[in-house]
Design an enzyme around this catalytic site. Structure first.
Site, PDB file in Angstrom:
ATOM      1  N   ALA A   1      -7.641  -3.414 -12.108  1.00  0.00           N
ATOM      2  CA  ALA A   1      -8.441  -3.568 -10.885  1.00  0.00           C
ATOM      3  C   ALA A   1      -7.578  -3.266  -9.670  1.00  0.00           C
ATOM      4  O   ALA A   1      -6.434  -2.832  -9.810  1.00  0.00           O
ATOM      5  CB  ALA A   1      -8.995  -4.981 -10.819  1.00  0.00           C
ATOM      6  N   ASN A   2      -8.120  -3.473  -8.488  1.00  0.00           N
ATOM      7  CA  ASN A   2      -7.329  -3.337  -7.263  1.00  0.00           C
ATOM      8  C   ASN A   2      -7.759  -4.421  -6.283  1.00  0.00           C
ATOM      9  O   ASN A   2      -8.644  -5.217  -6.577  1.00  0.00           O
ATOM     10  CB  ASN A   2      -7.478  -1.932  -6.667  1.00  0.00           C
ATOM     11  CG  ASN A   2      -8.925  -1.619  -6.361  1.00  0.00           C
ATOM     12  OD1 ASN A   2      -9.562  -2.301  -5.576  1.00  0.00           O
ATOM     13  ND2 ASN A   2      -9.456  -0.580  -7.013  1.00  0.00           N
ATOM     14  N   ARG A   3      -7.134  -4.425  -5.121  1.00  0.00           N
ATOM     15  CA  ARG A   3      -7.319  -5.554  -4.194  1.00  0.00           C
ATOM     16  C   ARG A   3      -8.559  -5.453  -3.312  1.00  0.00           C
ATOM     17  O   ARG A   3      -8.732  -6.249  -2.403  1.00  0.00           O
ATOM     18  CB  ARG A   3      -6.105  -5.658  -3.270  1.00  0.00           C
ATOM     19  CG  ARG A   3      -4.846  -6.024  -3.972  1.00  0.00           C
ATOM     20  CD  ARG A   3      -3.705  -6.180  -2.959  1.00  0.00           C
ATOM     21  NE  ARG A   3      -2.422  -6.150  -3.637  1.00  0.00           N
ATOM     22  CZ  ARG A   3      -1.922  -7.198  -4.304  1.00  0.00           C
ATOM     23  NH1 ARG A   3      -2.592  -8.325  -4.345  1.00  0.00           N
ATOM     24  NH2 ARG A   3      -0.755  -7.101  -4.907  1.00  0.00           N
TER      25      ARG A   3
END
Ligand code: CTP
Length: 403
Positions: free
Chosen positions: A211-213
């Site tokens: 995932a990412n932020r």
């Protein structure tokens, strides 16, 4: 109360039709509008400021150089502190002043200083209306974006002459004003928009993912801002913890491929704003079972393959929306990289932000962006994500207004 909370500056110029303005004030107020009246010297020969003030329950503005009026509100604020200016009746003289930019009394000064929509309801003798000078002025005003209602055909009160020149009925003026106000508040009415937002989760096994932020705050705010301008919005959101925006159809997805499918299913559309931080890669073969540690063995390698580029797919699609806007998350050469994306992605607009860790943009509340189009670069100051969304929605609306 279709005009609830709408503020109308009603300019009454000098003509016998000024008596109808009294009824017009009542009609506007019945619909919930606040009416602030402004009378020319000529108007005061036909109806009294006392009657106009009583019906509008407002101060009546009359003088350009009134110390009292200037202290109270000032002609520039009078020109701007409203949603619409209605000039009823508009005389040939006042229209001539408007067309030539004269400002020698309060009415003409306010009309020159305003940045609000203006609706003019002319009333005059048919000869004065049809004469070349008046028609020239009307054409100039129309080209300047001034809206007109009437005049109607009828018999003149003073001379009994028949022809075009009678002021439109108050209810017709109210209806036209309502249309204009709605049109201005909702410039994207009838336009369909697709917005992507949030991260994507690319599964590794049933419990782990890449995932990412991204928080989805910016994309969700853009979906809401487009809806507020009247667009019919489909928001395709990756996994986020923020609520679905009101007034928007939200489709929840996890993976990039699901996001692409949902976006393509929402076509055709007029507008696509791809804000999601789509994971560029996914694990080629998702494990059906949780991957276990094996004592003494190195960790299982992750073989990544590229995800579909949703923005690029939409930007080159046979049903490509008229306006395609992408985002660029950069940590260096922000404008140069964003410019390249206009072409590679088939976009009309790229909103570039510097997501270097120290900016705190990713996941944060504020954003500092540059908007890149083929016409140039707009640098917007640092502001809350909600304001970036509103400004972008307005930019999109003006794109449709001018093309
Ligand atoms: N985008 C997309 N689908 C992808 C990847 C990106 O729709 N698989 C969209 C994003 O929503 C965004 C823009 O493309 O509008 C970002 O482009 P991207 O190529 O991912 O660029 P960056 O993340 O800015 O950085 P890089 O160029 O390094 O990939």
């Amino acid at each position: 109360m279709i005009l609830k909370n709408k503020r109308i500056l009603l300019i009454i110029a000098g003509g016998i039709a000024a008596y109808k303005s009294l009824d017009l004030i009542r009609r506007f107020r019945e619909q919930g509008a606040d009416v602030r009246p402004l009378m020319t010297a000529g108007a005061q020969q036909f109806v009294t400021p006392l009657a106009v003030g009583a019906l509008s329950a407002s101060h009546v503005y009359t003088d350009l150089f009134s110390r009292e009026d200037e202290q109270d509100v000032g002609h520039i604020r009078l020109a701007r502190d409203c949603d619409l200016i209605v000039v009823a009746p508009a005389t040939a003289d006042l229209m001539a002043k408007m067309a030539h930019g004269l400002a020698d009394d309060l009415a003409s000064t306010v009309l020159l200083a305003t940045d609000k929509p203006v609706l003019v309801a002319p009333a005059m003798n048919p000869k004065m209306w049809s004469t070349k000078a008046t028609q020239r002025n009307v054409a100039t005003l129309k080209a300047d974006g001034i809206h007109f209602i009437g005049p109607e055909r009828g018999e003149m009160a003073e001379s009994g002459e028949a022809g075009l020149g009678r002021m439109s009925e108050p209810m017709q003026i109210v209806e036209t004003a309502t249309l204009l106000l709605d049109g201005h508040a909702k410039p994207l009415l009838g336009r369909k928009a697709i917005v992507t937002s949030g991260p994507t989760h690319e599964p590794i096994d049933p419990v782990r993912y890449i995932a990412n932020r991204s928080s989805g705050k910016q994309g969700h705010a853009i979906a809401a801002a487009l809806a507020a301008l009247g667009a019919d919005v489909t928001l395709v959101s990756g996994p986020v913890t923020i609520p679905d925006p009101l007034g928007v159809r939200t489709i929840h997805v996890e993976r990039a491929e699901e996001m692409r499918d949902a976006v393509l299913a929402a076509l055709p559309a007029d507008i696509a704003v791809m804000v999601a931080a789509v994971a560029d890669w996914r694990v080629e073969a998702q494990a059906g079972e949780k991957i276990k540690k094996q004592a003494g063995e190195p960790p299982a390698p992750l073989h990544l393959i590229e995800n579909p580029d949703i923005l690029k797919t939409v930007g080159h699609h046979a049903m490509r929306p008229k306006l395609v806007c992408g985002f660029a998350a950069e940590t260096q050469s922000v404008i140069e990289n964003a410019r390249k994306k206009l072409d590679t992605k088939g976009a009309d607009m790229i909103v570039a932000n510097d997501v270097s860790a120290e900016t705190g943009i990713m996941g944060g509340e504020r954003n500092s962006v540059r908007v890149i189009t083929r016409d140039g670069v707009d640098v917007w100051p640092d502001m809350p994500k909600g304001e970036v969304a509103e400004k972008l929605a307005e930019k999109i609306a003006s794109y449709f207004a001018t093309s």
